[in-house]
Motif scaffolding. Structure first.
Motif, PDB file in Angstrom:
ATOM      1  N   MET A 158       0.843  -1.199   0.000  1.00  0.00           N
ATOM      2  CA  MET A 158       0.000   0.000   0.000  1.00  0.00           C
ATOM      3  C   MET A 158       0.879   1.251   0.000  1.00  0.00           C
ATOM      4  O   MET A 158       1.855   1.346   0.713  1.00  0.00           O
ATOM      5  CB  MET A 158      -0.879  -0.007   1.253  1.00  0.00           C
ATOM      6  CG  MET A 158      -1.782   1.178   1.339  1.00  0.00           C
ATOM      7  SD  MET A 158      -3.479   0.714   1.628  1.00  0.00           S
ATOM      8  CE  MET A 158      -3.361  -0.523   2.898  1.00  0.00           C
ATOM      9  N   THR A 159       0.503   2.204  -0.885  1.00  0.00           N
ATOM     10  CA  THR A 159       1.282   3.427  -0.967  1.00  0.00           C
ATOM     11  C   THR A 159       0.655   4.487  -0.066  1.00  0.00           C
ATOM     12  O   THR A 159      -0.554   4.650  -0.054  1.00  0.00           O
ATOM     13  CB  THR A 159       1.287   3.941  -2.419  1.00  0.00           C
ATOM     14  OG1 THR A 159       1.276   2.811  -3.284  1.00  0.00           O
ATOM     15  CG2 THR A 159       2.500   4.772  -2.690  1.00  0.00           C
ATOM     16  N   ARG A 160       1.488   5.157   0.713  1.00  0.00           N
ATOM     17  CA  ARG A 160       0.986   6.184   1.637  1.00  0.00           C
ATOM     18  C   ARG A 160       1.322   7.580   1.148  1.00  0.00           C
ATOM     19  O   ARG A 160       2.392   7.831   0.636  1.00  0.00           O
ATOM     20  CB  ARG A 160       1.636   6.007   3.012  1.00  0.00           C
ATOM     21  CG  ARG A 160       1.057   4.921   3.852  1.00  0.00           C
ATOM     22  CD  ARG A 160       1.490   5.137   5.301  1.00  0.00           C
ATOM     23  NE  ARG A 160       0.649   6.122   5.952  1.00  0.00           N
ATOM     24  CZ  ARG A 160      -0.419   5.794   6.665  1.00  0.00           C
ATOM     25  NH1 ARG A 160      -0.743   4.541   6.824  1.00  0.00           N
ATOM     26  NH2 ARG A 160      -1.150   6.724   7.225  1.00  0.00           N
ATOM     27  N   TYR A 161       0.395   8.471   1.346  1.00  0.00           N
ATOM     28  CA  TYR A 161       0.626   9.883   1.020  1.00  0.00           C
ATOM     29  C   TYR A 161       0.149  10.728   2.196  1.00  0.00           C
ATOM     30  O   TYR A 161      -0.675  10.291   2.998  1.00  0.00           O
ATOM     31  CB  TYR A 161      -0.155  10.274  -0.245  1.00  0.00           C
ATOM     32  CG  TYR A 161       0.478   9.732  -1.491  1.00  0.00           C
ATOM     33  CD1 TYR A 161       1.368  10.503  -2.223  1.00  0.00           C
ATOM     34  CD2 TYR A 161       0.209   8.428  -1.916  1.00  0.00           C
ATOM     35  CE1 TYR A 161       1.973   9.997  -3.365  1.00  0.00           C
ATOM     36  CE2 TYR A 161       0.813   7.912  -3.046  1.00  0.00           C
ATOM     37  CZ  TYR A 161       1.695   8.702  -3.770  1.00  0.00           C
ATOM     38  OH  TYR A 161       2.300   8.205  -4.886  1.00  0.00           O
ATOM     39  N   ASP A 162       0.686  11.937   2.287  1.00  0.00           N
ATOM     40  CA  ASP A 162       0.164  12.846   3.308  1.00  0.00           C
ATOM     41  C   ASP A 162      -1.278  13.216   2.957  1.00  0.00           C
ATOM     42  O   ASP A 162      -2.166  13.179   3.788  1.00  0.00           O
ATOM     43  CB  ASP A 162       1.008  14.135   3.372  1.00  0.00           C
ATOM     44  CG  ASP A 162       2.427  13.854   3.837  1.00  0.00           C
ATOM     45  OD1 ASP A 162       2.586  12.972   4.697  1.00  0.00           O
ATOM     46  OD2 ASP A 162       3.364  14.496   3.328  1.00  0.00           O
ATOM     47  N   LEU A 163      -1.449  13.543   1.673  1.00  0.00           N
ATOM     48  CA  LEU A 163      -2.774  14.015   1.252  1.00  0.00           C
ATOM     49  C   LEU A 163      -3.150  13.381  -0.077  1.00  0.00           C
ATOM     50  O   LEU A 163      -2.374  13.404  -1.033  1.00  0.00           O
ATOM     51  CB  LEU A 163      -2.742  15.551   1.108  1.00  0.00           C
ATOM     52  CG  LEU A 163      -3.980  16.232   0.531  1.00  0.00           C
ATOM     53  CD1 LEU A 163      -5.200  16.031   1.428  1.00  0.00           C
ATOM     54  CD2 LEU A 163      -3.724  17.724   0.325  1.00  0.00           C
ATOM     55  N   MET A 164      -4.355  12.831  -0.121  1.00  0.00           N
ATOM     56  CA  MET A 164      -4.881  12.299  -1.374  1.00  0.00           C
ATOM     57  C   MET A 164      -6.043  13.189  -1.789  1.00  0.00           C
ATOM     58  O   MET A 164      -6.911  13.507  -0.972  1.00  0.00           O
ATOM     59  CB  MET A 164      -5.397  10.872  -1.184  1.00  0.00           C
ATOM     60  CG  MET A 164      -4.348   9.919  -0.617  1.00  0.00           C
ATOM     61  SD  MET A 164      -4.900   8.192  -0.642  1.00  0.00           S
ATOM     62  CE  MET A 164      -6.342   8.245   0.399  1.00  0.00           C
ATOM     63  N   ILE A 165      -6.050  13.571  -3.053  1.00  0.00           N
ATOM     64  CA  ILE A 165      -7.128  14.430  -3.550  1.00  0.00           C
ATOM     65  C   ILE A 165      -7.849  13.692  -4.663  1.00  0.00           C
ATOM     66  O   ILE A 165      -7.212  13.115  -5.561  1.00  0.00           O
ATOM     67  CB  ILE A 165      -6.568  15.781  -4.040  1.00  0.00           C
ATOM     68  CG1 ILE A 165      -5.924  16.527  -2.858  1.00  0.00           C
ATOM     69  CG2 ILE A 165      -7.669  16.635  -4.670  1.00  0.00           C
ATOM     70  CD1 ILE A 165      -5.251  17.834  -3.219  1.00  0.00           C
ATOM     71  N   ILE A 166      -9.159  13.691  -4.601  1.00  0.00           N
ATOM     72  CA  ILE A 166      -9.939  12.997  -5.623  1.00  0.00           C
ATOM     73  C   ILE A 166     -10.570  14.047  -6.534  1.00  0.00           C
ATOM     74  O   ILE A 166     -11.433  14.812  -6.110  1.00  0.00           O
ATOM     75  CB  ILE A 166     -11.013  12.096  -4.988  1.00  0.00           C
ATOM     76  CG1 ILE A 166     -10.353  11.184  -3.943  1.00  0.00           C
ATOM     77  CG2 ILE A 166     -11.730  11.279  -6.065  1.00  0.00           C
ATOM     78  CD1 ILE A 166     -11.331  10.505  -3.015  1.00  0.00           C
ATOM     79  N   GLY A 167     -10.088  14.089  -7.767  1.00  0.00           N
ATOM     80  CA  GLY A 167     -10.579  15.068  -8.726  1.00  0.00           C
ATOM     81  C   GLY A 167      -9.519  16.111  -9.043  1.00  0.00           C
ATOM     82  O   GLY A 167      -9.038  16.798  -8.154  1.00  0.00           O
ATOM     83  N   ALA A 168      -9.142  16.212 -10.326  1.00  0.00           N
ATOM     84  CA  ALA A 168      -8.107  17.166 -10.745  1.00  0.00           C
ATOM     85  C   ALA A 168      -8.714  18.348 -11.486  1.00  0.00           C
ATOM     86  O   ALA A 168      -8.179  18.849 -12.455  1.00  0.00           O
ATOM     87  CB  ALA A 168      -7.059  16.471 -11.606  1.00  0.00           C
ATOM     88  N   GLY A 169      -9.892  18.781 -11.030  1.00  0.00           N
ATOM     89  CA  GLY A 169     -10.517  19.977 -11.600  1.00  0.00           C
ATOM     90  C   GLY A 169      -9.999  21.220 -10.889  1.00  0.00           C
ATOM     91  O   GLY A 169      -8.992  21.165 -10.184  1.00  0.00           O
ATOM     92  N   PRO A 170     -10.700  22.341 -11.055  1.00  0.00           N
ATOM     93  CA  PRO A 170     -10.238  23.592 -10.452  1.00  0.00           C
ATOM     94  C   PRO A 170     -10.066  23.504  -8.928  1.00  0.00           C
ATOM     95  O   PRO A 170      -9.066  24.003  -8.394  1.00  0.00           O
ATOM     96  CB  PRO A 170     -11.307  24.614 -10.829  1.00  0.00           C
ATOM     97  CG  PRO A 170     -12.417  23.855 -11.469  1.00  0.00           C
ATOM     98  CD  PRO A 170     -11.867  22.549 -11.922  1.00  0.00           C
ATOM     99  N   ALA A 171     -10.988  22.843  -8.233  1.00  0.00           N
ATOM    100  CA  ALA A 171     -10.881  22.746  -6.774  1.00  0.00           C
ATOM    101  C   ALA A 171      -9.736  21.820  -6.376  1.00  0.00           C
ATOM    102  O   ALA A 171      -8.894  22.173  -5.541  1.00  0.00           O
ATOM    103  CB  ALA A 171     -12.201  22.246  -6.174  1.00  0.00           C
ATOM    104  N   GLY A 172      -9.681  20.642  -6.975  1.00  0.00           N
ATOM    105  CA  GLY A 172      -8.672  19.646  -6.615  1.00  0.00           C
ATOM    106  C   GLY A 172      -7.256  20.130  -6.883  1.00  0.00           C
ATOM    107  O   GLY A 172      -6.366  19.993  -6.041  1.00  0.00           O
TER     108      GLY A 172
END
Lengths: 104, 527, 108
Positions: B1-15
């Motif tokens: 399993m890969t760990r990240y500090d922050l995962m963001i779902i969606g690469a639109g303007p908000a993401g």
């Protein structure tokens, strides 16, 4: 139906023209564009006939959500043509129900 | 399993905005998007955005997308495309479909920025090929360079319906009618006005009765509705059309937050996670930003993304509470200014009868899409004077002020309140440079000279169509409704880099048409 | 008692409406009339409707019809759509082939 010159976007990028088949008939499109776009540019709007009522369907959302534009591509049914890139020699067929005309 | 500090779902303007903000604080950030290209819907937006400088106003949507991507790259954000997040779980684990397999990722914080999906409306024949979403039309013409049809009927007069109608005209389609069941235009008046003056008829209080055709759309029947949304007998009208475009609103795609167990609420504009003002949901470490937490413009989504990004950084200890509070405060101010005016969230569904300045709103604009000749002079930007000067047909309080910044001589004043109607300050001395005309995202500014030569006036208008007319071209002056009202001749066409693809077209018309003609149609030259 | 699951409520008699033949769920081809009738047959929640009629269970997973079904059910029950419990959200959020769903990457 293709736009060649656009007032804001300018001259449309030249892409490689390739040949694929639609229900067995060879037609051309641009490599890498969605299959549905190549069909639209060729004036083809019917992608499938529904299972229950045998009604025609085509592009509806164009971003892979509604699944109305699915066709049988290289023998595989339910392929969302609006987000599947076109490749040379692809065999694209109208979907009847959940398969091709012969086995739908 | 890969760990990240922050995962963001969606690469639109908000993401993307959230990713940039968080990565700048030192977080290891990964962004997933189910699409083949990042940017969400930004790359389909070819119009200039509203707002002020801090909101990237007067920049076209796709250019904002390019800027965001560049910034994300520079900050070391990892963006994974063709990656569909299939599930989000309470312990901040996600499952992602990538390359024919399911992969697991775990993060210490998650920002859900999945955006919205289009609402649809059923009517007889709505499943026929040729009935499409407005987003589909944008995707086809602005991303892939294919016209969705030749004759299009648009359903929906919100900003999406209006903007896409204009884009259809720009792509070379005919828009046969703009229809909405509501009794008044839902989107910005300036968006409506630029569609109306091209000759598109507006049918408010009308609905689609039927899409005609057996294998594909060949026509549409619409009818007028009464107060109870029932079609009035004998009111039906027929249009020939090969395409029907649906622009009837958006709904938040909030399923992932529900799946994770976030507290949810149902609101008239959609089912959304309950968030505090930093975008934090009821589950610590899961944030939501952009349309998924309530439908607004992309400009707001970008600020919400930044707020969630800095707040996630604070949550994980990458930013101090003081730093976060200060940044959120400054971002909030930008957000608040975008949420002011007649189209503010609290005004949804209400009828605003007067502007902040106390001027009666144009009723014709709300019904027909354009301000009537008898109404236009009551707005402060519409003045008549000596020599060349701007006529600013901005008649609603919307958050936008690029016109004020554009004038090198400070002729145009909006003031500190971004939603105020602009005024022309004659004493500053307009030189007719035209920068205001091209800067107006609503294409509502015209340069008028009623003293061009005896009996004739010049009108300079923003023009974003092809083929571009040339000096000497003869044609017709069209009024705000798109009706031909006079003969006109093109005297100048300017296309400068500073105008960013908005050409300035100057026509000569009889002087009594100076305050009436607002568009030009070239005479078809017999071959 | 929660209004949401009030089984004792009395509905008006089922009457056919002219647009009952309209397709609402485009994937599974479920009509407005079928949904209305199901409510009158006792399916008061979106989950029951979904299981009974398969509306929203086709390829697109209710992306298009979710809101439409909700509005129709609410109208039949005489309540605001906001009062209806939304149907549950489960993974996977998008259609996915079984061979992919089963192809979970093992820990490295």
């Amino acid at each position: 139906m293709r736009i060649t010159e656009h007032p804001v976007l300018g001259t449309m990028e030249e892409k490689k023209t390739i040949t694929f088949t639609y229900d067995g008939t060879p037609i051309t499109g641009y490599e890498g564009e969605p299959i549905a776009i190549a069909l639209e540019a060729a004036g083809i709007m019917i992608h499938r006939y529904t299972k229950k009522n045998h009604e025609p369907r085509g592009i509806f959302c164009a971003i892979g959500r509604c699944t109305d534009c699915v066709m049988v591509v290289d023998g595989k049914p339910n392929v969302r043509t609006c987000i599947t890139p076109l490749k040379e020699g692809m065999d694209v067929r109208t979907q009847y129900g959940v398969g091709t005309k012969e086995n739908g | 399993m890969t760990r990240y500090d922050l995962m963001i779902i969606g690469a639109g303007p908000a993401g993307l905005s959230a990713a940039i903000e968080a990565a700048a604080c030192g977080l290891k950030v990964i962004v997933f998007d189910e699409n083949a290209k990042p940017g969400g819907q930004l790359f389909k937006q070819i119009h200039k955005f509203f707002g002020s400088k801090e909101h990237k106003a007067k920049i076209r949507g796709y250019q904002i997308g390019e800027e965001l991507l560049k910034e994300a790259n520079e900050n070391g954000v990892e963006v994974v495309l063709n990656a569909t997040v299939a599930g989000l779980y309470q312990d901040k684990e996600i499952t992602v479909t990538i390359d024919q397999e399911i992969r697991h990722y775990k993060g210490d914080a998650v920002i859900v920025a999945t955006g919205a999906s289009e609402n649809m409306v059923p009517f007889e024949g709505w499943t026929l090929p040729g009935v499409i979403g407005a987003g589909a039309a944008q995707t086809m013409m602005n991303l892939h360079g294919v016209r969705p049809g030749n004759k299009v009927l648009m359903l929906g007069s919100g900003n999406v319906g209006l903007v896409v109608s204009f884009q259809l005209l720009q792509a070379g389609c005919e828009v046969v009618a703009l229809v909405d069941a509501a009794p008044k235009v839902g989107g910005y008046g300036v968006h409506a006005a630029k569609v109306a003056r091209c000759g598109v008829p507006f049918y408010l209080s009308h609905t689609i009765i039927k899409a005609e055709g057996t294998d594909r759309v060949t026509g549409v029947t619409i009818g007028e509705v009464d107060k109870n949304w029932q079609v009035i007998k004998g009111s039906s009208k027929h249009f020939e059309a090969d395409t029907i475009c649906l622009a009837v609103g958006l709904s938040p795609m909030s399923q992932l937050t529900k799946m994770a167990g976030c507290a949810m609420k149902d609101t008239p504009t959609g089912y959304v996670p309950v968030c505090d003002e930093t975008g934090a949901t009821s589950i610590p470490g899961i944030f939501a930003a952009g349309d998924v937490s309530g439908i607004e413009e992309a400009s707001s989504a970008m600020i919400e993304g930044r707020i969630a990004g800095i707040s996630a950084a604070e949550y994980l200890g990458f930013a101090t509470r003081e730093k976060q509070e200060e940044r959120v405060k400054e971002l909030k101010e930008a957000l608040v200014s975008l949420r002011e005016g007649m189209f503010a969230p609290e005004n949804r569904g209400k009828t605003v009868e007067k502007t902040d300045e106390g001027i009666d709103v144009s009723l014709n604009l709300l019904k027909k899409g354009y301000v009537a000749d008898s109404e236009i002079s009551r707005f402060p930007g519409v003045t008549r004077g000596k020599g060349i000067h701007p006529v600013i047909e901005c008649t609603q309080n919307i958050p936008c002020n690029p016109c004020q910044d554009s004038c090198p001589r400070k002729c145009i004043l909006v003031g500190n309140k971004i939603t105020a109607l602009p005024i022309f300050q004659e004493e500053k001395g307009c030189t007719g440079c035209g920068l205001c005309v091209s800067s107006c995202s609503g294409q509502a500014i015209f340069l008028i000279n009623e003293e061009l030569e005896p009996g004739f006036a010049s009108i300079t208008m923003p023009y974003e169509f092809l083929p571009l007319p040339e000096p000497g071209d003869m044609g017709a002056g069209l009024d705000r409704s798109g009706a031909e009202v006079c003969e006109a001749v093109v005297i100048e066409v300017k296309s400068k880099k500073a105008y960013d693809r908005t050409s300035l077209l100057t026509i000569k018309v009889p002087v009594d048409m100076a305050m009436k003609a607002r568009f030009f149609r070239r005479q078809e030259v017999e071959a | 008692m929660s209004k949401r699951n009030d089984r004792s409520r009395e509905l008006k008699e089922f009457m056919q409406e002219p647009d009952d033949g309209l397709i609402i769920c485009r994937c599974e081809e479920v009509t407005k009339g079928e949904i209305r009738k199901a409510v009158h047959e006792g399916m008061f929640t979106l989950t029951e409707i979904r299981r009974f009629l398969r509306s929203g269970m086709g390829l697109c997973q209710g992306q298009t019809c979710g809101n439409l079904v909700k509005r129709i059910v609410a109208k039949e029950l005489g309540v605001s759509p906001l009062e209806l419990e939304p149907a549950p959200s489960r993974a996977p959020m998008r259609p996915i082939e079984m061979k992919v769903l089963g192809n979970e990457r093992r820990e490295e």
